[in-house]
Design a protein around this motif. Structure first.
Motif, PDB file in Angstrom:
ATOM      1  N   LEU A 149     -82.483  39.802 -16.436  1.00  0.00           N
ATOM      2  CA  LEU A 149     -83.671  40.164 -15.776  1.00  0.00           C
ATOM      3  C   LEU A 149     -84.604  39.177 -15.093  1.00  0.00           C
ATOM      4  CD1 LEU A 149     -84.760  43.233 -18.056  1.00  0.00           C
ATOM      5  CD2 LEU A 149     -84.380  43.371 -15.622  1.00  0.00           C
ATOM      6  N   SER A 150     -84.867  37.987 -15.907  1.00  0.00           N
ATOM      7  CA  SER A 150     -85.578  36.976 -15.608  1.00  0.00           C
ATOM      8  C   SER A 150     -85.102  36.356 -14.204  1.00  0.00           C
ATOM      9  CB  SER A 150     -85.744  36.209 -16.771  1.00  0.00           C
ATOM     10  OG  SER A 150     -86.240  36.792 -17.748  1.00  0.00           O
ATOM     11  N   ILE A 151     -83.885  36.141 -14.261  1.00  0.00           N
ATOM     12  CA  ILE A 151     -83.403  35.445 -13.242  1.00  0.00           C
ATOM     13  C   ILE A 151     -83.553  36.200 -11.979  1.00  0.00           C
ATOM     14  CG2 ILE A 151     -81.355  34.506 -12.282  1.00  0.00           C
ATOM     15  CD1 ILE A 151     -80.587  33.514 -14.950  1.00  0.00           C
ATOM     16  N   SER A 152     -83.100  37.674 -12.019  1.00  0.00           N
ATOM     17  CA  SER A 152     -83.194  38.249 -10.999  1.00  0.00           C
ATOM     18  C   SER A 152     -84.768  38.674 -10.469  1.00  0.00           C
ATOM     19  CB  SER A 152     -82.494  39.734 -11.443  1.00  0.00           C
ATOM     20  OG  SER A 152     -81.163  39.684 -11.665  1.00  0.00           O
ATOM     21  N   ALA A 153     -85.465  38.619 -11.322  1.00  0.00           N
ATOM     22  CA  ALA A 153     -86.934  39.066 -10.879  1.00  0.00           C
ATOM     23  C   ALA A 153     -87.363  37.598 -10.269  1.00  0.00           C
ATOM     24  CB  ALA A 153     -87.724  39.347 -12.337  1.00  0.00           C
ATOM     25  N   TYR A 154     -87.059  36.471 -10.749  1.00  0.00           N
ATOM     26  CA  TYR A 154     -87.394  35.332 -10.095  1.00  0.00           C
ATOM     27  C   TYR A 154     -86.999  35.045  -8.774  1.00  0.00           C
ATOM     28  CZ  TYR A 154     -89.043  30.120  -9.984  1.00  0.00           C
ATOM     29  OH  TYR A 154     -89.636  29.015  -9.984  1.00  0.00           O
ATOM     30  N   GLY A 155     -85.854  35.376  -8.510  1.00  0.00           N
ATOM     31  CA  GLY A 155     -85.145  35.225  -7.288  1.00  0.00           C
ATOM     32  C   GLY A 155     -85.895  36.195  -6.073  1.00  0.00           C
ATOM     33  N   PHE A 156     -86.289  37.325  -6.486  1.00  0.00           N
ATOM     34  CA  PHE A 156     -86.662  38.593  -5.700  1.00  0.00           C
ATOM     35  C   PHE A 156     -88.269  38.034  -5.291  1.00  0.00           C
ATOM     36  CE2 PHE A 156     -83.462  41.404  -6.787  1.00  0.00           C
ATOM     37  CZ  PHE A 156     -83.122  41.964  -5.857  1.00  0.00           C
ATOM     38  N   ALA A 157     -88.798  37.390  -6.426  1.00  0.00           N
ATOM     39  CA  ALA A 157     -90.349  36.950  -6.202  1.00  0.00           C
ATOM     40  C   ALA A 157     -90.322  35.767  -5.250  1.00  0.00           C
ATOM     41  CB  ALA A 157     -90.831  36.545  -7.672  1.00  0.00           C
ATOM     42  N   LEU A 158     -89.480  34.801  -5.405  1.00  0.00           N
ATOM     43  CA  LEU A 158     -89.463  33.694  -4.381  1.00  0.00           C
ATOM     44  C   LEU A 158     -88.933  34.244  -2.976  1.00  0.00           C
ATOM     45  CD1 LEU A 158     -87.498  31.034  -6.422  1.00  0.00           C
ATOM     46  CD2 LEU A 158     -90.053  31.011  -5.881  1.00  0.00           C
ATOM     47  N   GLU A 159     -88.364  35.328  -2.804  1.00  0.00           N
ATOM     48  CA  GLU A 159     -88.099  35.776  -1.591  1.00  0.00           C
ATOM     49  C   GLU A 159     -89.180  36.547  -1.031  1.00  0.00           C
ATOM     50  OE1 GLU A 159     -87.074  38.797   1.290  1.00  0.00           O
ATOM     51  OE2 GLU A 159     -87.518  39.380  -0.831  1.00  0.00           O
ATOM     52  N   ARG A 160     -90.311  37.005  -1.686  1.00  0.00           N
ATOM     53  CA  ARG A 160     -91.299  38.070  -1.242  1.00  0.00           C
ATOM     54  C   ARG A 160     -92.647  37.097  -1.354  1.00  0.00           C
ATOM     55  NH1 ARG A 160     -90.448  44.211  -3.435  1.00  0.00           N
ATOM     56  NH2 ARG A 160     -88.318  44.119  -2.952  1.00  0.00           N
ATOM     57  N   GLY A 161     -92.913  36.005  -2.139  1.00  0.00           N
ATOM     58  CA  GLY A 161     -94.057  35.264  -2.139  1.00  0.00           C
ATOM     59  C   GLY A 161     -93.935  33.902  -1.956  1.00  0.00           C
ATOM     60  N   ARG A 162     -94.942  33.096  -2.072  1.00  0.00           N
ATOM     61  CA  ARG A 162     -95.159  31.722  -1.818  1.00  0.00           C
ATOM     62  C   ARG A 162     -94.309  31.150  -3.120  1.00  0.00           C
ATOM     63  NH1 ARG A 162     -99.494  29.406  -2.536  1.00  0.00           N
ATOM     64  NH2 ARG A 162     -99.373  27.798  -1.366  1.00  0.00           N
ATOM     65  N   THR A 163     -93.548  30.008  -2.969  1.00  0.00           N
ATOM     66  CA  THR A 163     -92.660  29.448  -3.897  1.00  0.00           C
ATOM     67  C   THR A 163     -93.763  28.886  -4.844  1.00  0.00           C
ATOM     68  OG1 THR A 163     -91.127  28.838  -2.618  1.00  0.00           O
ATOM     69  CG2 THR A 163     -91.324  27.674  -4.561  1.00  0.00           C
ATOM     70  N   THR A 164     -95.129  28.226  -4.413  1.00  0.00           N
ATOM     71  CA  THR A 164     -95.569  27.569  -5.705  1.00  0.00           C
ATOM     72  C   THR A 164     -96.482  28.816  -6.291  1.00  0.00           C
ATOM     73  OG1 THR A 164     -97.439  27.702  -3.777  1.00  0.00           O
ATOM     74  CG2 THR A 164     -96.153  25.356  -3.936  1.00  0.00           C
ATOM     75  N   THR A 165     -96.848  29.587  -5.760  1.00  0.00           N
ATOM     76  CA  THR A 165     -97.613  30.621  -6.797  1.00  0.00           C
ATOM     77  C   THR A 165     -96.728  31.436  -7.790  1.00  0.00           C
ATOM     78  OG1 THR A 165     -99.026  31.285  -4.790  1.00  0.00           O
ATOM     79  CG2 THR A 165     -98.661  32.920  -6.457  1.00  0.00           C
ATOM     80  N   VAL A 166     -95.392  31.719  -7.145  1.00  0.00           N
ATOM     81  CA  VAL A 166     -94.468  32.322  -8.148  1.00  0.00           C
ATOM     82  C   VAL A 166     -94.036  31.271  -9.319  1.00  0.00           C
ATOM     83  CG1 VAL A 166     -91.999  33.125  -8.224  1.00  0.00           C
ATOM     84  CG2 VAL A 166     -93.458  33.619  -6.439  1.00  0.00           C
ATOM     85  N   ALA A 167     -93.789  30.083  -8.986  1.00  0.00           N
ATOM     86  CA  ALA A 167     -93.476  29.006  -9.823  1.00  0.00           C
ATOM     87  C   ALA A 167     -94.648  29.021 -11.012  1.00  0.00           C
ATOM     88  CB  ALA A 167     -93.054  27.900  -9.309  1.00  0.00           C
ATOM     89  N   ALA A 168     -95.780  28.912 -10.376  1.00  0.00           N
ATOM     90  CA  ALA A 168     -96.991  28.732 -11.258  1.00  0.00           C
ATOM     91  C   ALA A 168     -97.045  29.961 -12.243  1.00  0.00           C
ATOM     92  CB  ALA A 168     -98.297  28.380 -10.463  1.00  0.00           C
ATOM     93  N   ILE A 169     -97.028  31.096 -11.788  1.00  0.00           N
ATOM     94  CA  ILE A 169     -97.079  32.155 -12.616  1.00  0.00           C
ATOM     95  C   ILE A 169     -96.117  32.134 -13.931  1.00  0.00           C
ATOM     96  CG2 ILE A 169     -97.063  34.646 -12.596  1.00  0.00           C
ATOM     97  CD1 ILE A 169     -98.609  34.645  -9.940  1.00  0.00           C
TER      98      ILE A 169
END
Length: 279
Positions: A204-224
Motif C-alpha cells: 500500500l505504502s509503495i503504491s501510494a507513494y508512487g501515485f503521490a509523486l506522479e500527482r504532486g511535487r516531489t519535495t512536498t510528497v517526500a517531506a510529508i
C-alpha cells in the motif's frame, strides 16, 4: 545494541543508495527507443533492479535493528536516507549542495548522534495476539485513505492525501517489525498477523507513494511521507511498546529527534534525484 545501531546505519545507506540507482535506472529506461528489443530495456534497467534489491536489504536491516532499538531511533535513521541520497547525488550525479543543504546534513548527523546516545536498547513490550490483529486492522483505514485520494480529481490535494497514506503505511510497517517475534519452526511465522501487516502495508505504502509523486511535487510528497513515517511510530513506541530513553536524557533525546526530523524534511525540500539530474 551495537548490532542494532549497525543495522539502522546499513538501512539508511541502502535506502539512500537505492534512490540514486533507481533514479538513474528509470532515466536509462526512458532513453531506450520503444522499437528496441526487450533485452536492451532489460540492460538499461539493471540499475533499477539493483536499487530494488538494496531496498529489500534496507528493510531487512531496519527490521533487525527494531528488535533491539526503539522506533524513534530506527525510524529517524531510516528517514536520514535522504541525507545519504543528497551526498551521493554530489559524487554520482554531479549535483551541488547549497549552504542550507550542507547545514541540514550537519543537523541530521548531530540529531542521529544524540538519539544513539540517549536511546535505551531492548525488545518491545509483549503485547499479545489481540494487539497484533489490531495492527493488521490498520490496513483498512490506510487503504481507504489511499483509495479516496486516488478518486480525488484535485491533483494537489490528492498527492497530499496519498503522501499521508504512504507515511502512515510505512509507519505501521515499522511498528509491526518492532512487535514481531520470530517463531520456530520458521513457517509458523507466516500465520502471524504482523507479517501480513508488513506485506500489505508495504505494498500500500509503495503504491501510494508512487501515485503521490506522479500527482504532486516531489519535495512536498517526500517531506510529508518522512514526517508521518518518523513521528507516528515514535509516538506509538514510546506510549505503547515500552520504548525508552536513558534516565535523565529525555530532553536531549527530544532535541535529537526534532533535529533529525527537521534536517530530513529540509533536505527533502531542497534536494532530489530529479533536481540533481537536470542540466
Amino acid at each position: 545494541m551495537l548490532l542494532g545501531l549497525l543495522g539502522a546505519l546499513v538501512a539508511a545507506l541502502a535506502y539512500g543508495s537505492a534512490t540514486i540507482m533507481e533514479a538513474i535506472g528509470v532515466r536509462r529506461l526512458a532513453d531506450v527507443p520503444r522499437d528496441r528489443p526487450w533485452q536492451d530495456r532489460l540492460r538499461a534497467g539493471q540499475l533499477f533492479g539493483l536499487g530494488i534489491l538494496l531496498d529489500a536489504l534496507g528493510f531487512l536491516a531496519s527490521a533487525a535493528a527494531l528488535h533491539d532499538l526503539p522506533l524513534f531511533l530506527v525510524e529517524s535513521a531510516v528517514a536520514s536516507a535522504v541525507a545519504v541520497t543528497a551526498v551521493l547525488a554530489v559524487f554520482v550525479l554531479g549535483a551541488r549542495l547549497r549552504r542550507a543543504e550542507i547545514a541540514a546534513l550537519l543537523v541530521v548527523g548531530v540529531g542521529l548522534v544524540l538519539l544513539a546516545l540517549t536511546a535505551q536498547g531492548g525488545p518491545a513490550r509483549h503485547t499479545g495476539s489481540l494487539a497484533s490483529w489490531m495492527v493488521l486492522a490498520t490496513v483498512v483505514p490506510v487503504g481507504a485513505l489511499a483509495g479516496g485520494a486516488l478518486l480525488d480529481r484535485h491533483r494537489g490535494r490528492s498527492s497530499v492525501l496519498l503522501a499521508l497514506a504512504s507515511g502512515a503505511g510505512f509507519a505501521m510497517v515499522g511498528v509491526a517489525a518492532r512487535m514481531f517475534e520470530f517463531r520456530h519452526p520458521w513457517w509458523h511465522s507466516l500465520a502471524d498477523p504482523l507479517v501480513w501487516t508488513m506485506v500489505l502495508q508495504g505494498v500500500l505504502s509503495i503504491s501510494a507513494y508512487g501515485f503521490a509523486l506522479e500527482r504532486g511535487r516531489t519535495t512536498t510528497v517526500a517531506a510529508i511521507t518522512f514526517g508521518v513515517e518518523t513521528v507516528l511510530p515514535a509516538l506509538i513506541g514510546l506510549s505503547l511498546l515500552g520504548d525508552a530513553v536513558r534516565p535523565g536524557l529525555s530532553v536531549v533525546a527530544g532535541l535529537g529527534f526534532v533535529a533529525t526530523l527537521a534536517g530530513c524534511i529540509a533536505l527533502a525540500s531542497h534536494t532530489s534525484p530529479d533536481a540533481a539530474t537536470e542540466p
